[in-house]
Design an enzyme around this catalytic site. Sequence first.
Site, PDB file in Angstrom:
ATOM      1  NE  ARG A   1      36.211  31.391  50.307  1.00  0.00           N
ATOM      2  CZ  ARG A   1      37.349  31.767  49.696  1.00  0.00           C
ATOM      3  NH1 ARG A   1      38.389  32.162  50.410  1.00  0.00           N
ATOM      4  NH2 ARG A   1      37.444  31.754  48.382  1.00  0.00           N
TER       5      ARG A   1
ATOM      6  CE  LYS B   1      46.177  53.687  40.227  1.00  0.00           C
ATOM      7  NZ  LYS B   1      47.216  54.448  39.537  1.00  0.00           N
TER       8      LYS B   1
ATOM      9  CB  SER C   1      43.910  56.544  35.134  1.00  0.00           C
ATOM     10  OG  SER C   1      44.019  55.980  36.408  1.00  0.00           O
TER      11      SER C   1
ATOM     12  CD  GLU D   1      45.939  35.963  38.233  1.00  0.00           C
ATOM     13  OE1 GLU D   1      47.073  35.980  37.705  1.00  0.00           O
ATOM     14  OE2 GLU D   1      44.880  35.980  37.587  1.00  0.00           O
TER      15      GLU D   1
ATOM     16  CD1 TRP E   1      40.222  30.392  43.885  1.00  0.00           C
ATOM     17  CD2 TRP E   1      41.853  30.819  42.394  1.00  0.00           C
ATOM     18  NE1 TRP E   1      40.897  31.515  44.300  1.00  0.00           N
ATOM     19  CE2 TRP E   1      41.898  31.805  43.408  1.00  0.00           C
ATOM     20  CE3 TRP E   1      42.773  30.894  41.353  1.00  0.00           C
ATOM     21  CZ2 TRP E   1      42.841  32.836  43.402  1.00  0.00           C
ATOM     22  CZ3 TRP E   1      43.705  31.924  41.358  1.00  0.00           C
ATOM     23  CH2 TRP E   1      43.737  32.873  42.374  1.00  0.00           C
TER      24      TRP E   1
ATOM     25  CB  THR F   1      45.279  51.624  47.008  1.00  0.00           C
ATOM     26  OG1 THR F   1      46.164  50.516  46.853  1.00  0.00           O
ATOM     27  CG2 THR F   1      43.980  51.315  46.292  1.00  0.00           C
TER      28      THR F   1
ATOM     29  CG  HIS G   1      47.503  39.297  52.815  1.00  0.00           C
ATOM     30  ND1 HIS G   1      47.913  40.472  52.251  1.00  0.00           N
ATOM     31  CD2 HIS G   1      46.805  38.667  51.837  1.00  0.00           C
ATOM     32  CE1 HIS G   1      47.475  40.551  51.000  1.00  0.00           C
ATOM     33  NE2 HIS G   1      46.811  39.466  50.722  1.00  0.00           N
ATOM     34  CG  HIS G   2      45.975  35.435  50.219  1.00  0.00           C
ATOM     35  ND1 HIS G   2      44.770  35.774  49.664  1.00  0.00           N
ATOM     36  CD2 HIS G   2      46.873  36.304  49.694  1.00  0.00           C
ATOM     37  CE1 HIS G   2      44.921  36.790  48.827  1.00  0.00           C
ATOM     38  NE2 HIS G   2      46.190  37.134  48.835  1.00  0.00           N
TER      39      HIS G   2
ATOM     40  CB  SER H   1      47.460  32.059  26.639  1.00  0.00           C
ATOM     41  OG  SER H   1      46.742  33.163  26.170  1.00  0.00           O
ATOM     42  CB  SER H   2      48.992  34.873  30.889  1.00  0.00           C
ATOM     43  OG  SER H   2      47.662  34.543  31.089  1.00  0.00           O
TER      44      SER H   2
ATOM     45  CE1 TYR I   1      46.794  45.183  44.668  1.00  0.00           C
ATOM     46  CE2 TYR I   1      48.192  43.359  45.337  1.00  0.00           C
ATOM     47  CZ  TYR I   1      47.340  44.399  45.675  1.00  0.00           C
ATOM     48  OH  TYR I   1      47.028  44.634  46.976  1.00  0.00           O
TER      49      TYR I   1
ATOM     50  CG  HIS J   1      32.183  31.140  39.818  1.00  0.00           C
ATOM     51  ND1 HIS J   1      31.549  31.961  38.921  1.00  0.00           N
ATOM     52  CD2 HIS J   1      32.526  31.933  40.875  1.00  0.00           C
ATOM     53  CE1 HIS J   1      31.509  33.198  39.417  1.00  0.00           C
ATOM     54  NE2 HIS J   1      32.100  33.211  40.602  1.00  0.00           N
TER      55      HIS J   1
ATOM     56  CG  HIS K   1      48.473  39.566  47.084  1.00  0.00           C
ATOM     57  ND1 HIS K   1      47.248  39.536  47.680  1.00  0.00           N
ATOM     58  CD2 HIS K   1      48.727  40.862  46.843  1.00  0.00           C
ATOM     59  CE1 HIS K   1      46.782  40.767  47.808  1.00  0.00           C
ATOM     60  NE2 HIS K   1      47.665  41.599  47.312  1.00  0.00           N
TER      61      HIS K   1
ATOM     62  CG  ASP L   1      49.802  44.148  14.715  1.00  0.00           C
ATOM     63  OD1 ASP L   1      49.593  43.760  15.879  1.00  0.00           O
ATOM     64  OD2 ASP L   1      49.212  43.682  13.729  1.00  0.00           O
TER      65      ASP L   1
END
Lengths: 545, 32
Positions: free
Chosen positions: A464, A345, A282, A269, A156, A342, A316-317, A183-184, A271, A91, A267, A120
């Site tokens: 979890r 924003k 925006s 990732e 994951w 943040t 922090h993870h 790809s990314s 963002y 998932h 981390h 293009d």
Amino acid sequence: MSTVNPTRTHDHHGHDDHHHGPVTLADGVWPWMKRWIGTTNHKDLGTLYLIFSLTMLFIGGVMSLVIRAELFAPGIQFVDPGFYNEMITLHALVMIFGGVMPAFVGLANWMVPMMIGCSDLALPRVNNWGFWILPFAFSMLLGTLFVSGGAPASGWTMYPPLVMQTGNALPLMVFAIHLAGISSITGAINIVVTILNMRAPDMPLLKMPLFVWTWLITAYLLIAVMPVLAGAVTMLLTDHFFGTTFFDAAGGGDPVLFQHIFWFFGHPEVYIMILPAFGIVSTIIPTFARKALFGHDSMVYAVASIAFLSFIVWAHHMFTVGMPVSAELFFMFATMLIAVPTGVKVFNWVATMWRGSMTFETPMLFALGFVVLFTIGGFSGLMLALTPVDFQYHDSYFVVAHFHYVLVPGAIFSIIAAIYYWIPKWTGVMYNEKLGQFHFWWSAVWINVLFFPQHFLGLAGMPRRIPDYAVQFTDFNMISSLGALLFFLGQFVFIYNMIMCMRGAGKKATGRVWEGARGLEWTVASPAPYHTFEQPPKIDPRELA
Amino acid sequence: MSPKRKNALLALALAGIAVGVYVAFFFEMAAR
């Protein structure tokens, strides 16, 4: 709209479809398939990315329903715990690498060239390759459900030593991640080169739309961290098959090292999945508030600051793995610092709406839903940033509630908002507004029913990644599962609405589409011609950010 | 420099960074 500037030409890329429209199904099935397989057109590839992404979001959504069905009541209901863990893992991988990221690349494909006035992306054939890697990568990943030992079941995050128990799926998962990463990276390189080298001559960097800016910064993040993930999973592969001991304490390695490397990727990732969403919101809010974005330049600096900070908060993870107190303090304070840009924003979005002439069409509703609900996810993130209390929250359902608030009513609402906002430009017809409004309110209600109770479950101590739980957690789990099912069903309304647009059913859209819209993409006809801005436009300053 | 060459050079530089990060990380960890 524009006059041709004869002093600048953009290079043409050698494909032969410059002088006629695209092949359609009426020209025959095989020519039509060849068009889509071989296309180098940014609009075609944007469409392919978005269709692929929506397919993956539905596959990942079905997996989440398996999870929520199992959690509807305590005890083992439908699936065995091993398969449950496989669903948890797939998932996440499918939603992150197959759903959210390709959706943003698809939106960038469609919109970045049109927003900066070029014909293009800079490397159209690389663009084609970058897309067509993905179906192979995800066929391989989903194919792990059928190999001996089952699909990966480690989550994951793929932490060793647990991930080493994966059967034949391990190399397939690693290779799928490598392919998705390639790809990314190719997509990111293409976007950076396009933005830096191919902007219309009248568009200085700080006059670019926020969506383009957020994508430029996201692309740099991708180039910097996807190779780190690739390195980490390669090390898992060599530990498993080639006798290295990167993460094996018995050979002098360290399993915690993997967590540091993984979250150094992980981390930023996070963002990567939210900065383009900031760009979309925006773009949409000024349109429907009929005011220019408040503090455009400060928004750019805020995004850049968030991107920089994303590199120095990874631990922090993993506060609970054991770290020097000084390190825990550093990561706590660095994480809390992210609240500053943040906050800039969020305040700027609110200030944009302040005394604006607001209307509430579907894209605006989803953008406003984003602002409110993403902020809830941001606040629970601040709670998790506090080291001492994180020891309580860690690995609880509170974390699941937190990151789903930022990813679903955050990232995914922004993708939905963007599709509603731009689909009249893509297809030339308006979507059904009544169905769109229904879709928003249905989604906004059930998403909160789905995820809000998970905060309470986590604070009460439910871990979890478990298929069973103590009976006192039953009520909130039932509510959450009900929310999941109803939220999921509501998304078919969205798909129906989009298919109707793609079939051309609906009111014809004007070129400008929205009264308050500004930007180069609105200066071309709706639907946007197959080739736009083959000559760079002369830009009316009112279209600039 | 032609625009095409400029694009290719920038793309190669960025790809070089990506490959460099991958290789550096892997060998840095291998050296530990």
